[in-house]
Design a protein around this motif. Structure first.
Motif, PDB file in Angstrom:
ATOM      1  N   VAL A  40       0.847  -1.193   0.000  1.00  0.00           N
ATOM      2  CA  VAL A  40       0.000   0.000   0.000  1.00  0.00           C
ATOM      3  C   VAL A  40       0.879   1.237   0.000  1.00  0.00           C
ATOM      4  N   GLN A  41       0.562   2.179  -0.867  1.00  0.00           N
ATOM      5  CA  GLN A  41       1.258   3.463  -0.895  1.00  0.00           C
ATOM      6  C   GLN A  41       0.332   4.565  -0.405  1.00  0.00           C
ATOM      7  N   GLY A  42       0.942   5.653   0.043  1.00  0.00           N
ATOM      8  CA  GLY A  42       0.162   6.719   0.656  1.00  0.00           C
ATOM      9  C   GLY A  42      -0.922   7.285  -0.234  1.00  0.00           C
ATOM     10  N   TRP A  43      -0.651   7.407  -1.527  1.00  0.00           N
ATOM     11  CA  TRP A  43      -1.643   7.994  -2.436  1.00  0.00           C
ATOM     12  C   TRP A  43      -2.898   7.138  -2.526  1.00  0.00           C
ATOM     13  N   GLN A  44      -2.750   5.837  -2.376  1.00  0.00           N
ATOM     14  CA  GLN A  44      -3.914   4.950  -2.479  1.00  0.00           C
ATOM     15  C   GLN A  44      -4.885   5.158  -1.312  1.00  0.00           C
ATOM     16  N   LEU A  45      -4.337   5.401  -0.128  1.00  0.00           N
ATOM     17  CA  LEU A  45      -5.186   5.645   1.030  1.00  0.00           C
ATOM     18  C   LEU A  45      -5.904   6.987   0.904  1.00  0.00           C
ATOM     19  N   ASP A  46      -5.220   7.959   0.336  1.00  0.00           N
ATOM     20  CA  ASP A  46      -5.851   9.255   0.084  1.00  0.00           C
ATOM     21  C   ASP A  46      -7.011   9.092  -0.890  1.00  0.00           C
ATOM     22  N   ASP A  47      -6.775   8.365  -1.962  1.00  0.00           N
ATOM     23  CA  ASP A  47      -7.836   8.150  -2.944  1.00  0.00           C
ATOM     24  C   ASP A  47      -9.044   7.444  -2.330  1.00  0.00           C
ATOM     25  N   ALA A  48      -8.773   6.449  -1.480  1.00  0.00           N
ATOM     26  CA  ALA A  48      -9.877   5.695  -0.873  1.00  0.00           C
ATOM     27  C   ALA A  48     -10.813   6.614  -0.103  1.00  0.00           C
ATOM     28  N   ALA A  49     -10.245   7.600   0.586  1.00  0.00           N
ATOM     29  CA  ALA A  49     -11.076   8.540   1.348  1.00  0.00           C
ATOM     30  C   ALA A  49     -11.735   9.577   0.437  1.00  0.00           C
ATOM     31  N   ARG A  50     -10.964  10.168  -0.457  1.00  0.00           N
ATOM     32  CA  ARG A  50     -11.515  11.253  -1.281  1.00  0.00           C
ATOM     33  C   ARG A  50     -12.607  10.773  -2.227  1.00  0.00           C
ATOM     34  N   GLU A  51     -12.494   9.526  -2.679  1.00  0.00           N
ATOM     35  CA  GLU A  51     -13.532   9.004  -3.574  1.00  0.00           C
ATOM     36  C   GLU A  51     -14.904   9.010  -2.898  1.00  0.00           C
ATOM     37  N   VAL A  52     -14.944   8.774  -1.601  1.00  0.00           N
ATOM     38  CA  VAL A  52     -16.211   8.822  -0.865  1.00  0.00           C
ATOM     39  C   VAL A  52     -16.769  10.244  -0.886  1.00  0.00           C
ATOM     40  N   LEU A  53     -15.915  11.217  -0.622  1.00  0.00           N
ATOM     41  CA  LEU A  53     -16.368  12.612  -0.580  1.00  0.00           C
ATOM     42  C   LEU A  53     -16.814  13.092  -1.961  1.00  0.00           C
ATOM     43  N   ILE A  54     -16.080  12.690  -2.977  1.00  0.00           N
ATOM     44  CA  ILE A  54     -16.445  13.087  -4.336  1.00  0.00           C
ATOM     45  C   ILE A  54     -17.786  12.479  -4.716  1.00  0.00           C
ATOM     46  N   ALA A  55     -17.988  11.204  -4.356  1.00  0.00           N
ATOM     47  CA  ALA A  55     -19.254  10.540  -4.671  1.00  0.00           C
ATOM     48  C   ALA A  55     -20.436  11.195  -3.967  1.00  0.00           C
ATOM     49  N   ARG A  56     -20.183  11.845  -2.821  1.00  0.00           N
ATOM     50  CA  ARG A  56     -21.256  12.537  -2.092  1.00  0.00           C
ATOM     51  C   ARG A  56     -21.432  13.978  -2.558  1.00  0.00           C
ATOM     52  N   GLY A  57     -20.739  14.358  -3.621  1.00  0.00           N
ATOM     53  CA  GLY A  57     -20.885  15.706  -4.163  1.00  0.00           C
ATOM     54  C   GLY A  57     -20.146  16.773  -3.391  1.00  0.00           C
ATOM     55  N   LEU A  58     -19.079  16.390  -2.683  1.00  0.00           N
ATOM     56  CA  LEU A  58     -18.375  17.336  -1.807  1.00  0.00           C
ATOM     57  C   LEU A  58     -16.967  17.668  -2.283  1.00  0.00           C
ATOM     58  N   ALA A  59     -16.678  17.420  -3.546  1.00  0.00           N
ATOM     59  CA  ALA A  59     -15.322  17.647  -4.055  1.00  0.00           C
ATOM     60  C   ALA A  59     -14.868  19.091  -3.862  1.00  0.00           C
ATOM     61  N   SER A  60     -15.780  20.041  -3.988  1.00  0.00           N
ATOM     62  CA  SER A  60     -15.390  21.455  -3.881  1.00  0.00           C
ATOM     63  C   SER A  60     -14.967  21.841  -2.475  1.00  0.00           C
ATOM     64  N   GLY A  61     -15.315  21.010  -1.478  1.00  0.00           N
ATOM     65  CA  GLY A  61     -14.961  21.321  -0.098  1.00  0.00           C
ATOM     66  C   GLY A  61     -13.668  20.675   0.368  1.00  0.00           C
ATOM     67  N   ILE A  62     -12.985  19.934  -0.516  1.00  0.00           N
ATOM     68  CA  ILE A  62     -11.731  19.285  -0.148  1.00  0.00           C
ATOM     69  C   ILE A  62     -10.595  20.291  -0.277  1.00  0.00           C
ATOM     70  N   ARG A  63      -9.841  20.490   0.806  1.00  0.00           N
ATOM     71  CA  ARG A  63      -8.781  21.496   0.818  1.00  0.00           C
ATOM     72  C   ARG A  63      -7.392  20.926   1.118  1.00  0.00           C
ATOM     73  N   HIS A  64      -7.298  19.660   1.489  1.00  0.00           N
ATOM     74  CA  HIS A  64      -5.985  19.103   1.836  1.00  0.00           C
ATOM     75  C   HIS A  64      -5.993  17.595   1.698  1.00  0.00           C
ATOM     76  N   ARG A  65      -4.806  17.006   1.794  1.00  0.00           N
ATOM     77  CA  ARG A  65      -4.644  15.551   1.745  1.00  0.00           C
ATOM     78  C   ARG A  65      -5.402  14.894   2.896  1.00  0.00           C
ATOM     79  N   THR A  66      -5.440  13.583   2.875  1.00  0.00           N
ATOM     80  CA  THR A  66      -6.214  12.845   3.875  1.00  0.00           C
ATOM     81  C   THR A  66      -5.474  12.618   5.181  1.00  0.00           C
ATOM     82  N   GLY A  67      -4.149  12.645   5.186  1.00  0.00           N
ATOM     83  CA  GLY A  67      -3.445  12.399   6.444  1.00  0.00           C
ATOM     84  C   GLY A  67      -1.956  12.669   6.340  1.00  0.00           C
ATOM     85  N   HIS A  68      -1.308  12.734   7.492  1.00  0.00           N
ATOM     86  CA  HIS A  68       0.128  13.000   7.545  1.00  0.00           C
ATOM     87  C   HIS A  68       0.831  11.977   8.424  1.00  0.00           C
TER      88      HIS A  68
END
Length: 431
Positions: free
Chosen positions: A325-353
């Protein structure tokens, strides 16, 4: 011009004064990936990795004036190449036989280059040498060696590859003590978070004046009483302020907290000492009952919660299946949920550090990021990170708001990714 001595080499900074860096783990990792050696180049403090691997003998901040290079071969004893004018900052007051590295002195630039060339050629046949470099500066947190030095090393016959995962194996891993102390900090930070929401709720219900600064100071005082270390913060953000991911509480004149307000609290602290790991969490609450909370706010909260769980599940299931598993894959897993809920415009940063030893809350290991950078570092055993998706709608009518849901994860060598903090599945109802 050469001389040998033995250096104390530490996982962390001087005041820790603890275990020696695990060269064996780093060298094994290099051999698995057919890397001949790791060259850590520094000029006047340009590379923070060097100071994390080789500490000042007197625990002071190091001020070097010439180039320094630490070369760790995939097999054999590491060598430090240093100018005599700076050598005293690396020689310890005592020697640990067999646990340090060789020292080679140079004066001229030709001697410096000759030393690097000899070390590279002697290291192995692949010619692959890791440095603090990432192709195209794809990982700015790693890529801090200047282009000219990269060109020099290539001219000596090396193929330069990234040291990103070597940094994880060496200085981003948690020690057994760090795991224990992080667990202690997580319990205390979680309790203080609960106390802070209770303090806000009681004040609002009683009609007592309370603002962001008062709630922040409440948390700071509780951290101090618990003996925890915190460099800054916490964030206490109300309504539209919660829509700013890096909102900074004003020392005076901060926003009041009133009935039916939305409150985001991001707090971080650790057991003192740079060998230890911060507990860094974010929770949200509503100054009222669930029935009075706007539907939009609840929809966003649950979407962010589900995004958090999607990243965690991906990490855990991949570990069980033996899939890298690479870090970008975990970010995608989370952001895909937000995008599917119509919230892409509210994303301002990566998923974790990253969470790792050292002076910073944000560590030197893998981030959950395919937004700001494409983090190709591996989720390795012994490292830690946050999962903290967020949606920020500061301009949302009528007041604006934001939601972040942050947990801490440690990759146990036997169990895989385990949550080390509390998880928030419902807003804190403060009505």
């Amino acid at each position: 011009m050469a001389a040998n001595t033995t250096l104390r080499v530490f996982r962390t900074l001087p005041e820790i004064g603890a275990a020696l860096m695990p060269f064996a783990a780093v060298q094994s990792f290099m051999r698995e990936r057919q890397i001949d050696g790791w060259l850590i180049h520094d000029f006047r403090g340009s590379n923070a990795i060097l100071s994390r691997l080789v500490v000042h003998p007197e625990g002071k901040r190091r001020f070097t004036t010439r180039r320094v290079a630490l070369f760790i071969p995939a097999q054999g004893v590491p060598t430090l190449v240093v100018n005599p004018l700076d050598a005293g900052q690396f020689v310890p007051p005592h020697v640990d036989a067999g646990l340090g590295c060789n020292r080679e002195l140079y004066i001229s630039w030709r001697e410096y280059q000759d030393a690097l060339g000899r070390l590279i050629r002697a290291a192995g046949s692949t010619g692959r040498i890791a440095m603090e470099y990432a192709p195209g500066c794809s990982l700015p947190a790693v890529s801090n060696v200047d282009a000219g030095t990269i060109e020099l090393v290539r001219s000596l016959g090396a193929e330069v590859v990234s040291s990103a995962d070597l940094i994880q194996v060496s200085i981003a891993r948690w020690s057994a003590t760090a795991v224990e102390n992080h667990a202690l900090a997580s319990v205390q930070v979680g309790r203080i978070k609960d106390d802070a929401f209770a303090y806000i709720g009681e004040s609002v219900r009683a009609g007592r004046a309370i603002d962001e600064r008062a709630a922040q100071k409440f948390i700071q005082d509780r951290f101090a009483s618990a003996g925890l270390e915190f460099p800054d913060g916490p964030i206490v953000a109300v309504n539209a302020h919660a829509g700013d991911p890096h909102f900074d509480v004003a020392p005076s004149g901060s926003s009041p907290i009133r009935k039916d307000d939305w409150v985001l609290i991001d707090l971080w602290a650790r057991v003192p000492g740079e060998v230890n790991i911060f507990s860094d969490i974010t929770w949200c609450g509503f100054c009222g009952q669930k029935s009075g909370c706007p539907a939009k706010v609840l929809d966003v909260f649950y979407a962010v919660r589900d995004a958090r769980d999607a990243a965690l599940l991906f990490a855990q299931e991949s570990w069980k299946a033996g899939r890298p598993v690479q870090g970008w894959q975990l970010d995608d897993a989370a952001r895909e949920v937000l995008i599917a809920r119509g919230l892409a415009s509210g994303i301002r940063h990566r998923t974790g550090h990253s969470l790792s030893p050292g002076p910073m809350v944000h560590g030197l290991g893998m981030n959950l990021d395919n937004l700001e950078t494409r983090d190709t570092r591996l989720m390795l055993p012994g490292i830690g990170f946050t999962i903290e998706p967020g949606v920020y709608l500061a301009g949302e009518s009528p007041r604006g708001f934001g939601v972040r849901n942050e947990i801490n994860v440690y990759v146990d060598s036997a169990k895989g990714p385990v949550v080390t903090s509390g998880k928030q599945d419902e807003p804190v109802w403060m009505g």
